[in-house]
Design a protein around this motif. Structure first.
Motif, PDB file in Angstrom:
ATOM      1  N   ILE A  12       0.860  -1.152   0.143  1.00 56.53           N
ATOM      2  CA  ILE A  12       0.024   0.071  -0.164  1.00 56.53           C
ATOM      3  C   ILE A  12       1.019   1.186  -0.160  1.00 56.53           C
ATOM      4  N   SER A  13       0.768   2.098  -1.093  1.00 52.63           N
ATOM      5  CA  SER A  13       1.417   3.286  -1.135  1.00 52.63           C
ATOM      6  C   SER A  13       0.570   4.651  -0.793  1.00 52.63           C
ATOM      7  N   VAL A  14       1.227   5.305   0.140  1.00 48.20           N
ATOM      8  CA  VAL A  14       0.854   6.558   0.366  1.00 48.20           C
ATOM      9  C   VAL A  14       1.617   7.671   0.299  1.00 48.20           C
ATOM     10  N   GLY A  15       1.591   8.524  -0.659  1.00 48.11           N
ATOM     11  CA  GLY A  15       2.653   9.475  -1.207  1.00 48.11           C
ATOM     12  C   GLY A  15       3.856   8.838  -1.490  1.00 48.11           C
ATOM     13  N   ASP A  16       4.838   9.138  -0.830  1.00 48.77           N
ATOM     14  CA  ASP A  16       6.448   8.549  -1.156  1.00 48.77           C
ATOM     15  C   ASP A  16       6.595   7.410  -0.252  1.00 48.77           C
ATOM     16  N   LYS A  17       5.493   6.810   0.737  1.00 48.40           N
ATOM     17  CA  LYS A  17       5.761   5.933   1.562  1.00 48.40           C
ATOM     18  C   LYS A  17       5.067   4.671   1.224  1.00 48.40           C
ATOM     19  N   ASP A  18       5.760   3.695   1.309  1.00 46.96           N
ATOM     20  CA  ASP A  18       5.511   2.353   0.995  1.00 46.96           C
ATOM     21  C   ASP A  18       5.223   1.479   2.201  1.00 46.96           C
ATOM     22  N   TYR A  19       4.074   0.680   2.316  1.00 48.16           N
ATOM     23  CA  TYR A  19       3.681  -0.184   3.402  1.00 48.16           C
ATOM     24  C   TYR A  19       3.846  -1.478   2.818  1.00 48.16           C
ATOM     25  N   PHE A  20       4.469  -2.453   3.250  1.00 49.23           N
ATOM     26  CA  PHE A  20       4.606  -3.869   2.609  1.00 49.23           C
ATOM     27  C   PHE A  20       4.133  -4.756   3.722  1.00 49.23           C
ATOM     28  N   PHE A  21       3.092  -5.580   3.405  1.00 47.15           N
ATOM     29  CA  PHE A  21       2.269  -6.625   4.448  1.00 47.15           C
ATOM     30  C   PHE A  21       2.527  -7.897   3.903  1.00 47.15           C
ATOM     31  N   ARG A  22       2.992  -8.761   4.942  1.00 45.17           N
ATOM     32  CA  ARG A  22       3.214 -10.279   4.472  1.00 45.17           C
ATOM     33  C   ARG A  22       2.527 -11.017   5.786  1.00 45.17           C
ATOM     34  N   PRO A  23       1.515 -11.791   5.340  1.00 39.17           N
ATOM     35  CA  PRO A  23       0.840 -12.564   6.553  1.00 39.17           C
ATOM     36  C   PRO A  23       1.568 -13.909   7.033  1.00 39.17           C
ATOM     37  N   SER A  24       2.766 -13.660   7.389  1.00 42.87           N
ATOM     38  CA  SER A  24       3.673 -14.609   7.644  1.00 42.87           C
ATOM     39  C   SER A  24       3.122 -15.488   9.005  1.00 42.87           C
ATOM     40  N   LEU A  25       3.862 -16.615   9.086  1.00 37.63           N
ATOM     41  CA  LEU A  25       3.306 -17.480  10.294  1.00 37.63           C
ATOM     42  C   LEU A  25       4.031 -16.792  11.563  1.00 37.63           C
ATOM     43  N   LEU A  26       4.941 -16.181  11.341  1.00 40.24           N
ATOM     44  CA  LEU A  26       5.438 -15.275  12.614  1.00 40.24           C
ATOM     45  C   LEU A  26       4.617 -14.163  12.802  1.00 40.24           C
TER      46      LEU A  26
END
Length: 229
Positions: A12-26
Motif C-alpha cells: 500500500i503506497s501513500v505519497g512516497d511511503k510504501d507499506y509492505f504487508f506479509r501474513p507470515s506464520l510469524l
C-alpha cells in the motif's frame, strides 16, 4: 519491495511511503495466543456490515468497475463497523507490517471508561478497506489459498478454536530443510504451495471425486439392472 500476491503479500503506497504487508506464520503468531488468532479471524468475518463489504468487494472490486458503487459506500459510511472488526483489522495489519503503520491505520488508545475499553483514532485508510485487507491477509496467513487436492482420508469436520503457527514452522523446517527464521516468514499459502511442489503425487480420492465416482457407479448398476429385467 515487490509483493507476491499469490502468497498473500500486498503493498500500500501513500505519497512516497510504501507499506509492505506479509501474513507470515510469524506475523500470525504475533496477533496473540492460538485461541486469540482464531477469535481475531472470527471478529473480522462475522458482523453484518463486514459481510456486506466482503460481498460488495467480491462483486465489484475485481470487475470492470474496480470500485464499490456510491450507494454501497454511502450505506457503509452511514453505519458503523463493529468495534470488534475494526480492532481485529488494526491488530492484523499491525502484525503483518514491519514498519510503523499508525499513520495508515490509526492508533488505539485507552478509553475514558471501562465500557469504552480502547478508542480508535482513524488513520488514512478507510475502516472498510482495513477490514477487507485484513481478511485477505488472514486467509493467506492461517487458512491458505493454494489449490490443493485434499484427500478424503485427511478430511475432518471437527472445528478448531486455535491456530498454532509454531506447528507449521516446525513442519516447514522438517519438510523443506530451512532455518527457523525462513520457515517463520512463510505464509500459509506459500507453505501449501511448497508442499504441493515437493509431494505432487497424492493417491486417493478427494470428497468431490469420491462422490462423483460413487454416483457413476450407482448409475451404471442401475442401468445394468434395468437391462437385466
Amino acid at each position: 519491495m515487490t509483493p507476491v500476491k499469490e502468497f498473500g503479500e500486498c503493498l500500500i503506497s501513500v505519497g512516497d511511503k510504501d507499506y509492505f504487508f506479509r501474513p507470515s506464520l510469524l506475523a500470525m503468531s504475533s496477533i496473540g495466543e492460538p485461541v486469540e488468532i482464531v477469535q481475531t479471524f472470527y471478529d473480522l468475518c462475522n458482523d453484518e456490515v463486514t459481510s456486506l463489504i466482503q460481498k460488495a468487494a467480491e462483486s465489484y472490486i475485481h470487475s470492470e468497475y474496480d470500485r464499490l458503487p456510491e450507494y454501497v459506500i454511502s450505506y457503509i459510511q452511514s453505519g458503523i463497523l463493529s468495534r470488534k472488526a475494526i480492532m481485529a483489522a488494526h491488530t492484523v495489519l499491525s502484525a503483518c507490517c514491519e514498519d510503523d503503520v499508525g499513520e495508515l491505520i490509526g492508533w488505539m488508545k485507552p478509553g475514558k471508561s471501562r465500557k469504552r475499553g480502547f478508542m480508535w483514532r482513524r488513520g488514512i485508510l478507510p475502516p472498510q478497506d482495513m477490514v477487507i485487507i485484513a481478511q485477505s491477509l488472514m486467509m493467506h496467513g492461517i487458512i491458505g489459498q493454494a489449490k490443493l487436492r485434499k484427500l478424503q482420508r485427511y478430511e475432518s469436520n471437527e472445528p478448531t478454536n486455535e491456530f498454532r503457527a509454531s506447528d507449521y514452522i516446525i513442519a516447514a523446517r522438517n519438510h523443506f530443510n530451512v532455518s527457523k527464521e525462513e520457515a517463520a516468514q512463510l505464509t500459509m499459502t506459500e507453505f501449501q504451495m511448497m508442499l504441493v511442489a515437493k509431494y505432487p503425487e497424492q493417491k486417493g480420492y478427494t470428497r468431490e471425486e469420491y462422490d462423483t465416482a460413487a454416483d457413476d457407479y450407482f448409475a451404471r448398476r442401475k442401468r445394468r439392472q434395468a437391462k437385466a429385467l
